[in-house]
Structures are given as C-alpha cells and as structure tokens.
Scaffold this motif. Structure first.
Motif, PDB file in Angstrom:
ATOM      1  N   SER A  45      17.656  52.857  30.546  1.00 54.66           N
ATOM      2  CA  SER A  45      17.982  51.425  30.532  1.00 54.66           C
ATOM      3  C   SER A  45      19.438  51.129  30.868  1.00 54.66           C
ATOM      4  O   SER A  45      19.794  49.980  31.142  1.00 54.66           O
ATOM      5  N   MET A  46      20.317  52.138  30.860  1.00 54.08           N
ATOM      6  CA  MET A  46      21.739  51.909  31.142  1.00 54.08           C
ATOM      7  C   MET A  46      21.962  51.226  32.478  1.00 54.08           C
ATOM      8  O   MET A  46      22.901  50.441  32.647  1.00 54.08           O
ATOM      9  N   TRP A  47      21.084  51.490  33.457  1.00 59.58           N
ATOM     10  CA  TRP A  47      21.282  50.964  34.804  1.00 59.58           C
ATOM     11  C   TRP A  47      21.063  49.465  34.891  1.00 59.58           C
ATOM     12  O   TRP A  47      21.499  48.831  35.866  1.00 59.58           O
ATOM     13  N   LEU A  48      20.420  48.898  33.883  1.00 60.87           N
ATOM     14  CA  LEU A  48      20.252  47.445  33.843  1.00 60.87           C
ATOM     15  C   LEU A  48      21.586  46.744  33.619  1.00 60.87           C
ATOM     16  O   LEU A  48      21.722  45.550  33.881  1.00 60.87           O
ATOM     17  N   LYS A  49      22.587  47.499  33.147  1.00 62.00           N
ATOM     18  CA  LYS A  49      23.915  46.949  32.858  1.00 62.00           C
ATOM     19  C   LYS A  49      24.938  47.309  33.928  1.00 62.00           C
ATOM     20  O   LYS A  49      26.110  46.961  33.807  1.00 62.00           O
ATOM     21  N   VAL A  50      24.519  48.037  34.960  1.00 65.80           N
ATOM     22  CA  VAL A  50      25.441  48.497  36.002  1.00 65.80           C
ATOM     23  C   VAL A  50      25.242  47.656  37.254  1.00 65.80           C
ATOM     24  O   VAL A  50      24.186  47.740  37.895  1.00 65.80           O
ATOM     25  N   PRO A  51      26.223  46.827  37.617  1.00 67.80           N
ATOM     26  CA  PRO A  51      26.076  45.995  38.811  1.00 67.80           C
ATOM     27  C   PRO A  51      25.928  46.839  40.069  1.00 67.80           C
ATOM     28  O   PRO A  51      26.498  47.926  40.181  1.00 67.80           O
ATOM     29  N   GLY A  52      25.117  46.343  41.009  1.00 69.02           N
ATOM     30  CA  GLY A  52      24.953  47.028  42.279  1.00 69.02           C
ATOM     31  C   GLY A  52      23.946  48.153  42.264  1.00 69.02           C
ATOM     32  O   GLY A  52      23.899  48.958  43.196  1.00 69.02           O
ATOM     33  N   THR A  53      23.120  48.250  41.195  1.00 67.52           N
ATOM     34  CA  THR A  53      22.110  49.302  41.124  1.00 67.52           C
ATOM     35  C   THR A  53      20.751  48.706  40.788  1.00 67.52           C
ATOM     36  O   THR A  53      20.661  47.624  40.202  1.00 67.52           O
ATOM     37  N   VAL A 327      31.443  51.071  27.124  1.00 70.08           N
ATOM     38  CA  VAL A 327      31.562  52.525  27.186  1.00 70.08           C
ATOM     39  C   VAL A 327      30.301  53.193  26.644  1.00 70.08           C
ATOM     40  O   VAL A 327      29.754  54.119  27.252  1.00 70.08           O
ATOM     41  N   MET A 328      29.805  52.726  25.494  1.00 69.92           N
ATOM     42  CA  MET A 328      28.653  53.358  24.881  1.00 69.92           C
ATOM     43  C   MET A 328      27.379  53.187  25.695  1.00 69.92           C
ATOM     44  O   MET A 328      26.456  53.990  25.604  1.00 69.92           O
ATOM     45  N   SER A 329      27.307  52.154  26.521  1.00 71.61           N
ATOM     46  CA  SER A 329      26.133  51.949  27.371  1.00 71.61           C
ATOM     47  C   SER A 329      26.156  52.834  28.609  1.00 71.61           C
ATOM     48  O   SER A 329      25.221  52.805  29.409  1.00 71.61           O
ATOM     49  N   HIS A 330      27.211  53.608  28.796  1.00 69.87           N
ATOM     50  CA  HIS A 330      27.399  54.502  29.950  1.00 69.87           C
ATOM     51  C   HIS A 330      27.750  53.755  31.226  1.00 69.87           C
ATOM     52  O   HIS A 330      27.839  54.362  32.307  1.00 69.87           O
ATOM     53  N   ALA A 331      27.956  52.439  31.147  1.00 66.61           N
ATOM     54  CA  ALA A 331      28.240  51.681  32.365  1.00 66.61           C
ATOM     55  C   ALA A 331      29.541  52.133  33.019  1.00 66.61           C
ATOM     56  O   ALA A 331      29.633  52.209  34.250  1.00 66.61           O
ATOM     57  N   THR A 332      30.556  52.423  32.214  1.00 68.10           N
ATOM     58  CA  THR A 332      31.827  52.880  32.794  1.00 68.10           C
ATOM     59  C   THR A 332      31.650  54.217  33.505  1.00 68.10           C
ATOM     60  O   THR A 332      32.212  54.451  34.581  1.00 68.10           O
ATOM     61  N   GLY A 333      30.851  55.100  32.926  1.00 60.06           N
ATOM     62  CA  GLY A 333      30.595  56.388  33.565  1.00 60.06           C
ATOM     63  C   GLY A 333      29.821  56.237  34.858  1.00 60.06           C
ATOM     64  O   GLY A 333      30.103  56.918  35.851  1.00 60.06           O
TER      65      GLY A 333
END
Length: 390
Positions: A45-53, A327-333
């Motif tokens: 689910s982390m990718w739901l928070k990553v723009p452009g994916t 950070v905890m959602s892995h979005a920064t990574g």
C-alpha cells in the motif's frame, strides 16, 4: 556511500516529498510481490502515497490472498508465480516477504525489465546470497533500495553533522539495542538490530573487526543449541547476544539484545555517547533523536533535559509537516529510489549497505563460533558460521 552523498540525498528525497513535484507524463509501473498475503511493512500500500506511481500487478503464490490484495488495492493484474511479473512490464518492483525468499525474488525482479527494486529488510541470509543479488542488479542495470526507512529521515543528517561538529565532544562509543522482546538475541539482531547496525555505521564509519558472545539462558551457546526450523534466517541460536564492532573511525560500537529485557516503548535504538553529552536515536519514533547535554559520567545537581532534535536543529519545531508518517510509510525511500534511477546513482540505502549489515551479523556468529575471538573485515566466510559448527 560517502557522508556527503548521505547528507544531500536524504535532504533531496525529503524535499521532493514535501513539495509534491509535478508528476511525470507517464506514471511508474509498480509490481508488488508478496507471499500468503504478506507484504512486509506495507510495501504493497505504500505506493498509494508515492506521487508518479501506480500499482499495475501483484504476485502471491496463494490465489485467495492474491485476489484479496487485488481487490483491496484495485490492482488489475495478478500472478501466482512471481517469475511471471515481467509480463506486467514493471518499472519498479516491491518485495515484501521474509528474507528467506529475498534472493530468489530479487533475481526474478532484476530479470523482469524493472529498473528499481524496493526490498523489505533484513537483506538476505548470507553473504553468498548478497553477492548473487548485487551481481544480478549490476548485470541488469537495476537499482535496489533496502527498506531501512529511518535512513531517509531528515533528522539523521542533522545528527551526523552535530556529531562531526563536536556538539557532544569527542565521540566515545555507540550503544545499540533491539526491542528485546520474545525475539531477544540473534533473532532480534537479524530483524531489528539490522536497523541499528545500519544507522551506526552510517554515522561512525564501517567496521574493521567484531568480537561477540551469544548466550542461551545465561550460558554460551553450543552446537546443540542450533535450531534449523526457521528457514527465513538459516541456522539460529541464542536468546541473548553481546557484540562489539571496532569502527574505522576508532569508535567502538556495541550491540546487545536479551530476551524479554526491553521495554518496547523506550527500547530499540542507538545512543551516541560523547565526552560532553549523549544523542539518543529511537528507531521509528517521532522525534527521531534527542540531546542530553553534559558529561554522561558526571552526576549533576539538576535533572538533565532531553531536548528533541528536528530536521531544523536542536529544540527547533519540526518544519516538515507529518514527517513521521512520510518516513514510516516508505514514501521518502521510494522517491529516493526513483531519483537514483533518474540520476544513475545508488539509493541512499543500497544493496551494498544491506550486504554490510549481513556481514556484520555473520561476523557476530563467526566470532562466537571462534570462542569470542575478534574477526576482521572483510569476512572470508560467505555462508552461515553455524552451518558446520561442531
């Protein structure tokens, strides 16, 4: 990775997330790989928070849990064999299962046509597996980011700078601990200690040698204590571990874990102890770090204050909204992984970083098998030292 890259890359990924830069014309196609419905710490689910994916496919050997994941995340395509993920034409692959499956899944992902892999920690079980992973990524031009998410926290480069500038005086030692719950000992070192080891060498330099002892109920572990039922880890033993790493900076780094000795609310972290104070880092917590000024060896008349350290400095309110969640959602990574592909550099926490952590854990086992003798880096052994111990 050198420290200058560490500082700039962490800042860049955080700023990218905070500013929500314009999305590219074509979204990055993400395939998530799980097992029996498990995707690590939300690596699905982390990718739901990553723009452009966008998540275009999922893989899971269990058809029922695969269908549930597809429905929950609205994923159009599914595979019961992760070797088939190339059919989805991925740009990025996220691998969430436990590390016993990491080597095989990464090799499949590296051959799928993807240019980036986001992998749950711990990295893998042995240095031999690590070398296979690194070789496959290099052969296929793939960047791999390991999900030690605190490495992307914007407070961490601030801590590194403060230590370098002498805020806590001369750095005397690093002390890390795991969660010390029911998994205390070697299992804690693998699962949670890998975070701590990664943070320690990032701040104070790579290890040169290790000496360690592994205990079972207060006595040194023997070959009769070795368990082999947990394939995710390989051979395991011990419910307590005490290790010392000699770092290239000249500072000793201690890691300890004792079963059921910790408090999950305050344990699991790293302390940087200097002649003029202590910086305490609590993994996965907000604020990430605190400063206690003054000599740690001189009892004062007044209670000492633990002052939070933010991305803006000591005692300054955190300038990045909701940074803990980011950070905890892995979005920064994830954003740093994407940037590393675009910039043709390694991610902030790369496969090489993962290999070093595996090497440090292997060194703990090797030292104990050698009756606590110091073992030097790089290690000559590529397997698990408990495999043929007798």
């Amino acid at each position: 990775m050198n420290r200058r890259h560490f500082l700039t890359s962490a800042a860049a990924s955080t700023l990218a997330l905070a500013s929500h830069a314009a999305e590219p014309a074509r979204k990055q196609r993400v395939v998530i790989v799980g097992s029996e419905g498990g995707y690590g710490h939300s690596l699905d689910s982390m990718w739901l928070k990553v723009p452009g994916t966008e998540i275009v496919a999922a893989a899971d050997v269990n058809p029922k849990s695969l269908a549930e994941t597809q429905k929950e995340l609205n994923i159009p395509e599914g595979f019961t064999d992760y070797h088939d993920i190339a059919k989805a034409r991925p740009d990025l692959v996220a691998i969430g299962p436990a590390m016993g499956l990491h080597r095989d899944m990464v090799l499949a992902a590296a051959a799928s046509g993807a240019k980036g892999i986001y992998l749950e920690k711990p990295f893998c079980r042995t240095l031999a597996e690590a070398d296979e992973i690194i070789a496959a990524c290099e052969k296929n031009g793939v960047k791999l980011a390991l999900a030690h998410r605190n490495r992307w926290h914007p407070t961490l480069p601030v801590v590194a700078r403060l230590v370098k500038e002498g805020l806590i005086g001369r750095l005397l030692e690093l002390r890390g601990r795991g969660k010390e719950d029911r998994r205390g000992g070697m299992e804690d070192l693998w699962i949670l200690g890998s975070h701590v080891l990664n943070l320690g060498v990032t701040i104070a330099g790579k290890p040169l040698a290790c000496s360690a002892v592994i205990m079972q109920d207060g006595r040194p572990v023997t070959p009769a204590d070795v368990r082999r039922e947990k394939a995710d880890f390989g051979p395991m033993a011990g419910n307590a571990v005490h290790a010392r790493f000699d770092l290239e900076s000249g500072v000793p780094f201690y890691f300890d874990s004792i079963q059921e000795a910790g408090d999950p609310k305050v344990g699991f972290g790293l302390q940087l102890i200097g002649t003029k104070g202590i910086i305490d880092i609590r993994v996965d917590q907000t604020p990430l770090a605190h400063l206690c000024a003054g000599s740690p060896f001189h009892p004062g008349k007044e209670p000492r204050q633990w002052v939070p350290i933010s991305a803006a400095g000591i005692g300054v309110p955190e300038p990045i909204p909701d940074i803990g969640r980011q950070v905890m959602s892995h979005a920064t990574g994830a954003l740093d992984l994407i940037a590393s592909i675009q910039e043709n550099r390694q991610p902030l926490c790369s496969a090489a970083d993962g290999r070093l952590t595996v090497e440090m854990i292997t060194a703990v086992l090797a030292s104990h098998v050698s009756k606590g003798a110091s073992v030097g880096f790089p290690l000559s052994i590529t397997g698990n030292p408990l495999d043929n111990w007798s």
